[in-house]
Enzyme design. Structure first.
Site, mmCIF file in Angstrom:
data_model
loop_
_atom_site.group_PDB
_atom_site.id
_atom_site.type_symbol
_atom_site.label_atom_id
_atom_site.label_comp_id
_atom_site.label_asym_id
_atom_site.label_seq_id
_atom_site.Cartn_x
_atom_site.Cartn_y
_atom_site.Cartn_z
ATOM 1 N N ASN A 23 -85.042 -23.726 -44.397
ATOM 2 C CA ASN A 23 -86.228 -24.263 -45.069
ATOM 3 C C ASN A 23 -87.464 -24.285 -44.176
ATOM 4 O OD1 ASN A 23 -84.803 -24.477 -47.390
ATOM 5 N ND2 ASN A 23 -84.520 -26.696 -47.304
ATOM 6 N N CYS A 115 -84.251 -24.692 -62.833
ATOM 7 C CA CYS A 115 -83.435 -24.771 -61.629
ATOM 8 C C CYS A 115 -82.331 -25.773 -61.908
ATOM 9 C CB CYS A 115 -84.312 -25.246 -60.478
ATOM 10 S SG CYS A 115 -83.400 -25.566 -58.986
ATOM 11 N N ARG A 120 -88.303 -28.465 -61.739
ATOM 12 C CA ARG A 120 -89.051 -28.368 -60.480
ATOM 13 C C ARG A 120 -90.437 -27.792 -60.742
ATOM 14 N NH1 ARG A 120 -85.093 -25.972 -56.013
ATOM 15 N NH2 ARG A 120 -86.681 -26.775 -54.613
ATOM 16 N N ASP A 309 -80.866 -32.983 -49.779
ATOM 17 C CA ASP A 309 -80.072 -31.790 -49.466
ATOM 18 C C ASP A 309 -78.743 -32.125 -48.792
ATOM 19 O OD1 ASP A 309 -82.045 -30.268 -50.579
ATOM 20 O OD2 ASP A 309 -82.943 -29.640 -48.680
ATOM 21 N N ARG A 401 -76.830 -18.272 -49.892
ATOM 22 C CA ARG A 401 -78.299 -18.391 -49.906
ATOM 23 C C ARG A 401 -78.795 -19.171 -48.703
ATOM 24 N NH1 ARG A 401 -80.966 -19.180 -55.653
ATOM 25 N NH2 ARG A 401 -82.701 -18.953 -54.207
HETATM 26 N N1 EPU Z 1 -92.486 -32.010 -57.590
HETATM 27 C C1 EPU Z 1 -93.428 -32.206 -58.583
HETATM 28 N N2 EPU Z 1 -94.479 -31.337 -58.640
HETATM 29 C C2 EPU Z 1 -94.644 -30.310 -57.768
HETATM 30 C C3 EPU Z 1 -93.691 -30.131 -56.751
HETATM 31 C C4 EPU Z 1 -92.612 -30.997 -56.694
HETATM 32 O O1 EPU Z 1 -93.306 -33.117 -59.391
HETATM 33 O O2 EPU Z 1 -95.635 -29.573 -57.879
HETATM 34 C C5 EPU Z 1 -91.338 -32.929 -57.500
HETATM 35 C C6 EPU Z 1 -89.999 -32.231 -57.581
HETATM 36 O O3 EPU Z 1 -89.596 -32.014 -58.913
HETATM 37 C C7 EPU Z 1 -89.089 -33.194 -56.833
HETATM 38 C C8 EPU Z 1 -89.998 -33.736 -55.740
HETATM 39 O O4 EPU Z 1 -91.335 -33.492 -56.195
HETATM 40 O O5 EPU Z 1 -88.687 -34.251 -57.668
HETATM 41 C C9 EPU Z 1 -89.813 -33.108 -54.383
HETATM 42 O O6 EPU Z 1 -89.797 -31.679 -54.486
HETATM 43 P P1 EPU Z 1 -90.403 -30.750 -53.362
HETATM 44 O O7 EPU Z 1 -91.625 -30.089 -53.871
HETATM 45 O O8 EPU Z 1 -90.510 -31.516 -52.089
HETATM 46 O O9 EPU Z 1 -89.260 -29.645 -53.245
HETATM 47 P P2 EPU Z 1 -89.487 -28.179 -52.700
HETATM 48 O O10 EPU Z 1 -90.566 -28.201 -51.711
HETATM 49 O O11 EPU Z 1 -89.562 -27.237 -53.841
HETATM 50 C C10 EPU Z 1 -87.878 -28.365 -50.642
HETATM 51 C C11 EPU Z 1 -86.615 -27.723 -50.172
HETATM 52 C C12 EPU Z 1 -85.460 -28.195 -51.034
HETATM 53 C C13 EPU Z 1 -85.370 -29.723 -50.940
HETATM 54 C C14 EPU Z 1 -86.714 -30.350 -51.359
HETATM 55 C C15 EPU Z 1 -86.735 -31.856 -51.192
HETATM 56 C C16 EPU Z 1 -87.362 -25.603 -49.278
HETATM 57 C C17 EPU Z 1 -87.362 -24.132 -49.383
HETATM 58 N N3 EPU Z 1 -86.749 -26.270 -50.261
HETATM 59 O O12 EPU Z 1 -88.084 -27.928 -51.978
HETATM 60 O O13 EPU Z 1 -84.299 -27.623 -50.470
HETATM 61 O O14 EPU Z 1 -84.346 -30.197 -51.773
HETATM 62 O O15 EPU Z 1 -87.769 -29.789 -50.550
HETATM 63 O O16 EPU Z 1 -86.509 -32.213 -49.880
HETATM 64 O O17 EPU Z 1 -87.851 -26.161 -48.321
HETATM 65 C C18 EPU Z 1 -82.112 -26.765 -50.436
HETATM 66 O O18 EPU Z 1 -82.334 -26.325 -49.296
HETATM 67 O O19 EPU Z 1 -80.963 -26.804 -50.955
HETATM 68 C C19 EPU Z 1 -83.233 -27.243 -51.241
HETATM 69 C C20 EPU Z 1 -83.184 -27.340 -52.562
#
Ligand code: EPU
Length: 421
Positions: A23, A115, A120, A309, A401
């Site tokens: 990540n 997802c 998301r 995670d 992945r």
């Molecule tokens: N959210 C919103 N609006 C947005 C973006 C996010 O409401 O525009 C919400 C999401 O639905 C969720 C929360 O905010 O409820 C947090 O989501 P976040 O945006 O932080 O997730 P992400 O950045 O898409 C990364 C990791 C995920 C990890 C999450 C939370 C990467 C590539 N992915 O995702 O990792 O679960 O942060 O820590 O960095 C994994 O590695 O298995 C994985 C899913």
């Protein structure tokens, strides 16, 4: 399609190296779009998500060379349209949006689809980029962002209903590096992977302060240059093997870890009765399975809270830990698909409204189970380590992945696992 077969009952021991963080690697790879000069990134894990990101960068016109963990990337000219066929395979491809917009003043990226771990949305990413002056349009499943006259610094609050957003913070921070003036991101994600990205950007000539806290300040610069960077260790891979050691280990050592990033996972294992001993440098730890175990209550939260995670893996451990455990996922309340599979192996788990109530049973029994997402698959592998009999985990591509050579690492620790078609 690959399966993993785990013969339960082997005792794990020995030492393995933890890989570079998936990540952290994904946004860092995307950030190379911000410069025409060469970047060299080391410790990029060989997992399918980093391969997808490299394919996207190549499709955008970057020249990419990968040899073992080192990726060299250079792109004198990049296209502004990320191809749907590649983007749809990985949600994290959304993080090319910020750098592409900053570099080309325009980008077209497919809207990520559903997802399995929950809804998301990307509203916060778009809110942030709009605040920097981008015009946002949707058409035929694509998002088009344009900033004909360039981006301008702004004050942006990125808090959503589930807290801060990791990739949203990354996208806005990357775009703001080349904006005119100063950007302040309030309610920023403070995950170590965001800090690693900021360190990478600063080594390219960006002026970012406060990364790793809830307030990030970015002073825009006119151009970024090439650089070299070592990606931080993967705290989730480390946490997964810590849980494996707690479940089935007899002194398992993990090298190339970061004690600071593992504090809350260490605390959860210790409160359940296991022992985790770090070396003085804090870059290696040995996990000893406890003799007198108890259930724990966990609530996932943004860093430095307990990571979502690592929710599924800890649920697998608690499934055979005596007593009652309550696990609440506040970030992805629907992320409990692994529980249905764990129940097929004999676990006593009730899931209701984002909370799993786990009553530890003495032992699980093997069953054919199906991986549903990356961390859920890891949880099934962990559960199978001590289950009675031979567990067959299908849809192994989910685990590939994000875990580098997981079967080889388990074999090195003495587990009896094999890949099969
Ligand atoms: N959210 C919103 N609006 C947005 C973006 C996010 O409401 O525009 C919400 C999401 O639905 C969720 C929360 O905010 O409820 C947090 O989501 P976040 O945006 O932080 O997730 P992400 O950045 O898409 C990364 C990791 C995920 C990890 C999450 C939370 C990467 C590539 N992915 O995702 O990792 O679960 O942060 O820590 O960095 C994994 O590695 O298995 C994985 C899913």
């Amino acid at each position: 399609m690959d399966k993993l077969i785990v013969h339960g009952g082997a005792t794990l021991s020995g030492a393995i190296n933890i890989s570079g963080s998936k990540n952290a690697s994904l946004p860092i790879l995307a950030a190379t779009l911000l410069t025409a000069e060469e970047c060299v990134i080391r410790r990029v894990p060989d997992v399918s998500d980093t391969n997808y990101m490299i394919q996207i960068l190549s499709a955008l016109g970057m020249e990419v060379e990968r040899s073992s963990g080192t990726v060299r990337i250079v792109g004198e000219k990049v296209s502004d349209e990320a191809p749907y066929e590649l983007v749809r395979r990985m949600r994290a491809s959304i993080c090319v949006m910020g750098p592409l917009l900053a570099r080309n003043r325009r980008c077209v990226v497919s809207l990520p689809g559903g997802c399995v771990i929950g809804d998301r949305p990307v509203d916060l990413h778009l809110r942030g980029l709009e605040a920097l002056g981008a015009k946002v349009e949707f058409e035929a499943g694509n998002i088009t962002l344009t900033a004909t006259h360039g981006l301008r610094g702004a004050e942006i609050d990125l808090r959503g209903t589930h807290g801060p957003t990791v990739l949203g913070t990354d996208n806005v921070m990357m775009a703001a590096t080349l904006a005119e003036g100063t950007t302040v991101i309030e309610s920023a994600a403070a995950e170590p992977e965001v800090l690693d990205l900021a360190n990478f950007l600063n080594s390219m000539g960006a002026k970012i302060s406060g990364a790793g806290t809830r307030r990030i300040v970015i002073e825009g610069v006119s151009a970024l240059h090439g650089t070299e960077h070592n990606v931080i260790p993967d705290r989730i891979e480390a946490g997964t093997f810590m849980v494996a050691a707690a479940l089935a280990g007899d002194a398992v050592t993990l090298r190339r870890v970061n004690r600071e990033h593992l504090k809350v996972i260490t605390a959860a294992l210790e409160s359940s009765g296991h022992r985790v001993v770090f070396n003085d440098a804090g870059d290696a730890c040995t996990i000893y399975r406890g003799g007198n175990l108890a259930g724990v209550d966990l609530v996932t939260a943004p860093y430095p809270g307990y990571p979502t995670d690592m929710q599924a893996q800890m649920t697998a451990l608690l499934a055979t830990t005596p007593g009652l455990s309550v696990i609440k996922d506040t970030i992805f309340p629907q992320r409990f698909m692994h529980c249905a599979e764990l129940k097929r192996m004999g676990a006593d788990i009730k899931v209701d409204q984002g909370t799993a109530i786990v009553r530890g049973v003495a032992q699980l029994s093997a069953a054919p189970v199906m991986a549903s997402d990356l961390r859920a698959s890891a949880a099934l592998v962990l559960a199978a380590l001590t289950a009675k009999g031979r567990t067959e985990i299908s849809r192994l591509y989910h685990i590939d992945r994000g875990y580098e050579h997981i079967d080889e690492k388990f074999l090195m620790l003495g587990a009896r696992v094999e890949r099969a078609q």
